[in-house]
Motif scaffolding. Structure first.
Motif, mmCIF file in Angstrom:
data_model
loop_
_atom_site.group_PDB
_atom_site.id
_atom_site.type_symbol
_atom_site.label_atom_id
_atom_site.label_comp_id
_atom_site.label_asym_id
_atom_site.label_seq_id
_atom_site.Cartn_x
_atom_site.Cartn_y
_atom_site.Cartn_z
ATOM 1 N N ARG A 186 0.725 -1.573 0.614
ATOM 2 C CA ARG A 186 0.284 -0.332 0.762
ATOM 3 C C ARG A 186 0.792 0.962 0.107
ATOM 4 N NH1 ARG A 186 -3.365 -0.755 3.627
ATOM 5 N NH2 ARG A 186 -5.361 -1.502 2.229
ATOM 6 N N TRP A 187 1.762 1.588 0.940
ATOM 7 C CA TRP A 187 2.828 2.491 0.937
ATOM 8 C C TRP A 187 3.810 2.614 -0.664
ATOM 9 C CZ3 TRP A 187 7.023 3.066 5.804
ATOM 10 C CH2 TRP A 187 7.214 3.902 5.367
ATOM 11 N N ASN A 188 3.913 1.579 -1.332
ATOM 12 C CA ASN A 188 4.655 1.564 -2.543
ATOM 13 C C ASN A 188 3.682 2.447 -3.540
ATOM 14 O OD1 ASN A 188 7.441 0.566 -3.202
ATOM 15 N ND2 ASN A 188 6.725 -0.885 -1.680
ATOM 16 N N PHE A 189 2.191 1.548 -3.403
ATOM 17 C CA PHE A 189 1.347 2.605 -4.531
ATOM 18 C C PHE A 189 1.322 3.487 -4.194
ATOM 19 C CE2 PHE A 189 0.990 -1.848 -5.148
ATOM 20 C CZ PHE A 189 1.141 -1.903 -6.973
ATOM 21 N N ARG A 190 1.258 4.252 -3.067
ATOM 22 C CA ARG A 190 1.118 5.575 -2.293
ATOM 23 C C ARG A 190 1.822 6.463 -2.889
ATOM 24 N NH1 ARG A 190 -1.548 4.968 3.579
ATOM 25 N NH2 ARG A 190 -3.111 4.572 3.090
ATOM 26 N N VAL A 191 2.993 5.800 -3.295
ATOM 27 C CA VAL A 191 4.122 6.666 -3.601
ATOM 28 C C VAL A 191 3.783 6.664 -4.834
ATOM 29 C CG1 VAL A 191 6.801 7.100 -3.454
ATOM 30 C CG2 VAL A 191 5.573 6.486 -1.716
ATOM 31 N N ALA A 192 4.290 6.378 -5.997
ATOM 32 C CA ALA A 192 3.859 5.561 -7.182
ATOM 33 C C ALA A 192 2.641 6.338 -7.844
ATOM 34 C CB ALA A 192 3.514 3.972 -7.879
ATOM 35 N N ALA A 193 1.895 6.076 -6.439
ATOM 36 C CA ALA A 193 0.397 7.099 -7.895
ATOM 37 C C ALA A 193 0.756 8.517 -7.720
ATOM 38 C CB ALA A 193 -1.102 7.697 -6.708
ATOM 39 N N TYR A 194 1.653 9.199 -6.511
ATOM 40 C CA TYR A 194 2.084 10.613 -6.145
ATOM 41 C C TYR A 194 3.240 10.959 -7.141
ATOM 42 C CZ TYR A 194 4.405 14.486 -4.045
ATOM 43 O OH TYR A 194 4.739 15.893 -3.448
ATOM 44 N N LEU A 195 3.608 10.152 -7.752
ATOM 45 C CA LEU A 195 4.897 10.357 -8.339
ATOM 46 C C LEU A 195 3.997 10.633 -9.993
ATOM 47 C CD1 LEU A 195 7.948 8.242 -7.250
ATOM 48 C CD2 LEU A 195 7.664 10.501 -7.085
ATOM 49 N N THR A 196 3.518 10.079 -10.019
ATOM 50 C CA THR A 196 2.696 10.007 -11.260
ATOM 51 C C THR A 196 1.097 11.022 -11.831
ATOM 52 O OG1 THR A 196 1.147 7.995 -11.252
ATOM 53 C CG2 THR A 196 3.175 7.600 -11.912
ATOM 54 N N LEU A 197 1.559 11.207 -10.209
ATOM 55 C CA LEU A 197 0.843 12.850 -10.148
ATOM 56 C C LEU A 197 -1.566 12.310 -10.144
ATOM 57 C CD1 LEU A 197 2.876 15.335 -12.191
ATOM 58 C CD2 LEU A 197 2.776 15.107 -10.143
ATOM 59 N N LEU A 198 -1.711 11.312 -10.031
ATOM 60 C CA LEU A 198 -2.380 10.730 -9.710
ATOM 61 C C LEU A 198 -2.922 12.078 -8.775
ATOM 62 C CD1 LEU A 198 -2.050 6.782 -10.379
ATOM 63 C CD2 LEU A 198 -3.313 8.676 -11.724
ATOM 64 N N THR A 199 -2.442 11.630 -7.503
ATOM 65 C CA THR A 199 -2.605 12.182 -6.086
ATOM 66 C C THR A 199 -1.705 13.720 -5.786
ATOM 67 O OG1 THR A 199 -3.576 12.334 -4.214
ATOM 68 C CG2 THR A 199 -1.944 10.639 -4.554
ATOM 69 N N THR A 200 -2.479 14.412 -5.492
ATOM 70 C CA THR A 200 -1.391 15.739 -5.489
ATOM 71 C C THR A 200 -1.187 15.979 -3.369
ATOM 72 O OG1 THR A 200 -3.532 17.267 -4.835
ATOM 73 C CG2 THR A 200 -1.717 17.383 -7.373
ATOM 74 N N VAL A 201 -1.695 15.110 -2.653
ATOM 75 C CA VAL A 201 -1.586 14.641 -1.551
ATOM 76 C C VAL A 201 -0.717 14.133 -1.255
ATOM 77 C CG1 VAL A 201 -2.618 13.935 1.142
ATOM 78 C CG2 VAL A 201 -4.395 15.144 -0.921
ATOM 79 N N TYR A 202 0.708 14.337 0.029
ATOM 80 C CA TYR A 202 2.020 13.715 -0.295
ATOM 81 C C TYR A 202 1.837 12.283 0.319
ATOM 82 C CZ TYR A 202 6.552 13.298 1.191
ATOM 83 O OH TYR A 202 8.442 13.012 0.947
ATOM 84 N N PRO A 203 2.209 11.487 0.334
ATOM 85 C CA PRO A 203 1.744 10.184 1.031
ATOM 86 C C PRO A 203 2.112 9.893 2.733
ATOM 87 C CG PRO A 203 3.015 9.789 -1.343
ATOM 88 C CD PRO A 203 3.202 11.793 -0.513
#
Length: 222
Positions: A186-203
């Motif tokens: 879960r932590w990995n995919f949160r960071v991946a989503a942030y890096l791809t700008l799918l979310t702007t909320v910092y993990p």
């Protein structure tokens, strides 16, 4: 506890095969080959999205859908495989959401990313990368010119080793180890989503373990 907008969910099979994990690496070869190309596409799509956000303030919908689809596919494959070994149901070959598959990933809709975010998102993610690398990566440590200490397997690999031994000899998957592996994924995919700008909320720097996101009730139907 604030719920993060990237939802990484899972539902473990009630009964897992004692031996299937021995051959899952072979069964997953088609997925691994396809995902290798999909992740190359994700890198290109993310770079294009970075430029689009930087100059127009918009994240093209097609690129967003593609990147989200690659993360979904990756989570399904990882959950079946050696991220968690949580299901024996073979993952489908699709970028789309599969609501009845035991591993699911979704991202809440949000406002367009700020134009400056592509310039620093990768930099902000470095602390997460170091921590996750320490959990998932093997390596060597050099103490001086003649002394080297090797760490041939990662922490995650050691946890998986305990899991597969337990499955093989007892048919049981220790709940605590399952929750831990899902939390790391879960932590990995949160960071991946942030890096791809799918979310702007910092993990967040936290290991949200277990099948469901914090603050979410379990789905009785799975």
């Amino acid at each position: 506890m604030t719920r993060y907008p990237v939802h990484v969910e899972a539902h473990r099979d009630e009964q897992l095969s004692r031996w299937l994990w021995l051959v899952k690496w072979l069964l997953l070869i088609p997925h691994v080959v396809i995902l290798a190309f999909l992740w190359l596409g994700l890198i290109v799509a993310t770079l294009v999205a970075y430029l689009a956000v930087l100059f127009t303030g918009r994240y093209p919908a097609g690129l967003r859908a593609y990147n989200l689809g690659v993360l979904r596919w990756s989570w399904r494959v990882g959950y079946y495989g050696y991220y968690a070994l949580g299901t024996d149901r073979y993952p489908p070959f699709t970028l789309a959401e599969v609501p009845d598959y035991p591993a699911r990933l979704a991202v809440e809709e949000s406002a367009p990313p700020p134009r400056w975010l592509p310039l620093v998102a990768w930099l902000f993610a470095i602390p997460h990368g170091l921590l996750l690398g320490a959990l998932a990566g093997a390596g060597t440590h050099h103490y001086d010119d003649t002394s080297v200490t090797a760490r041939p397997v990662s922490f995650v690999s050691l946890v998986l080793l305990v899991v597969v031994v337990s499955l093989l000899f007892t048919g049981r998957y220790p709940q605590g180890l399952y929750d831990l592996l899902v939390g790391i994924a879960r932590w990995n995919f949160r960071v991946a989503a942030y890096l791809t700008l799918l979310t702007t909320v910092y993990p967040p720097f936290r290991l949200d373990q277990g099948e469901h996101e914090p603050g979410e009730a379990a789905d009785p139907a799975g």
